[in-house]
Scaffold this motif. Structure first.
Motif: not given
Length: 435
Positions: A192-208, A149-157
């Protein structure tokens, strides 16, 4: 050049350097000295390019939070190309990354028309079981797009910030492209962006970690992440040439700008829509405060995603590797003896005759067997260097290399398939169940 990269079709890139010019990908060798204990793909220039990987190197060296994320479309057999991405994810996890793996079932359903249940079966039986068998740790996150649901909600935004013109320019979409296909591309950005959501610790570098064919997703996501952020920092100079920072509001509420002025040390001046900061020598601290205030104001403060790009493996018969041509690839679930036979039938970089081989030497750069050894079957650098030297020097004939690669491939697949059987009994530890 005007190269068009399509993530949904086979792609053979003959000159990787053109990607630097066309898309702004940077040479990975420039950042390699900063990386502790680099993976063999990094040492051997199999990973050839990056975007912002210096942020990841800094996080590893200074024990800062960072993430790794990549995904797999469940459309067929897992093969050695997928193993490359899995190894890169697992290596980053071992270096301290919070690891995320998405099974792109929404993409498979929209683009390939694969039924939902079939997507789930392939995702678990082919990809997730091998991922666990290769060493993905339980603390990581494995999910299906349709079940997050986190990914689907973020995709909508994110979809509110995307438009058809942009998607068309990046992907080549036309008026015939389905809306679901376009939505699946935006869902990839949410992955790609959802690892930076607050429930995962917030903004941080994420490598793909990806192949070069997936760069359109990275470019789209970097653009959308920037659009989602409420604030941006610009470096400027006054009329006397003195530098300062200007924090510009894109969608931030007025109270956020006042809060920034109160928290940022040193001289600053608040204008309508921006705050100019003088005498600031610590950009990292300034960035931290700006992100903190944005999060408190209901924003995301995304860090643009980083990426690494690895070279494609060629098919065993030369040219492209194709899922429609079984002889061109090796699946991680196929019979080890049959895989060994494929290796023995593979195209090499040898000469037409034994005499020419001894006189001119082989051409490992054109050899799919040497590629198997370099990418997957030889860990030791000295051993690989000796194989290369004996090949180009004419001391080693192709039959010996094929025998070595076939033996090691058979051994690897036997061991991997034993580990897959063990992984099947551990799926519940990862919150997953088979039928």
């Amino acid at each position: 050049m005007n190269m068009k990269i399509d993530p949904w079709s086979a792609l053979l890139i003959e000159d990787y350097s053109k990607l630097f010019e066309e898309f702004g990908i940077l040479p990975f060798e420039d950042v390699l000295p900063e990386i502790p204990n680099p993976h063999r793909y990094m040492r051997r220039k199999i990973i050839f390019g990056h975007r912002d990987y210096d942020l990841i190197a800094d996080a590893m060296n200074n024990k800062k939070p960072f993430s790794v994320m990549s995904g797999f479309m469940p459309s067929g057999k897992i093969h050695l190309g997928h193993k490359m991405v899995m190894e890169e994810i697992i290596w980053h996890q071992q270096q301290g990354a919070d690891a995320f793996v998405g099974i792109a079932d929404r993409e498979a359903h929209a683009v390939r028309g694969i039924p939902w249940e079939r997507c789930r079966d392939i995702g678990i039986e082919e990809y997730i079981i091998s991922l666990i068998a290769l060493g993905f740790e339980q603390k990581g996150h494995i999910y299906f797009q349709s079940g997050s649901q986190k990914v689907k909600d973020l995709a909508f935004e994110l979809g509110a910030k995307a438009n058809f013109s942009e998607l068309s320019a990046i992907y080549g979409f036309t008026g015939e492209t389905s809306v679901s296909h376009m939505l699946s591309a935006v869902t990839q950005s949410a992955d790609i962006l959802h690892p930076q959501l607050e429930e995962y610790g917030g903004p941080k570098p994420t490598v793909i970690p990806v192949g070069a064919d997936q760069d359109p997703h990275i470019r789209l996501t970097r653009g959308l992440g920037n659009k989602m952020n409420m604030l941006k920092i610009e470096r400027r100079e006054d009329k006397d040439g003195r530098g300062y920072f200007s924090i510009r509001s894109k969608t931030a509420p007025p109270d956020a700008m006042k809060e920034l002025q109160e928290r940022i040390p040193g001289r600053s001046k608040l204008f309508e829509g921006h705050l100019d900061v003088q005498d600031c020598d610590d950009f990292e601290e300034l960035l931290r405060i700006v992100r903190e205030v944005e999060l408190e104001s209901g924003g995301y403060a995304f860090v643009p995603p980083c990426s690494t790009y690895h070279r494609f493996m060629s098919g065993l018969q030369g040219g492209k590797m194709s899922s429609s041509v079984p002889e061109s690839y090796i699946s991680l679930t196929e019979d080890p003896k049959e895989a060994a036979k494929k290796v023995k039938r593979a195209k090499t970089g040898g000469r037409m005759t034994l005499e020419e081989q001894k006189q001119l030497g082989g051409e490992p750069g054109k050899c799919s067997v040497y590629e198997l050894l370099m990418f997957h079957l030889v860990e030791d650098e000295e051993e690989l260097a000796q194989i290369y030297s004996e090949c180009v020097g004419g001391q080693k004939v192709c039959g010996k290399c094929k025998a070595l690669a076939a033996e090691r491939m058979e051994k690897f697949l036997r061991q991997h398939q034993e580990l897959r059987e063990q992984a099947k009994d551990r799926l519940d530890e990862y919150g997953l169940k088979r039928k």
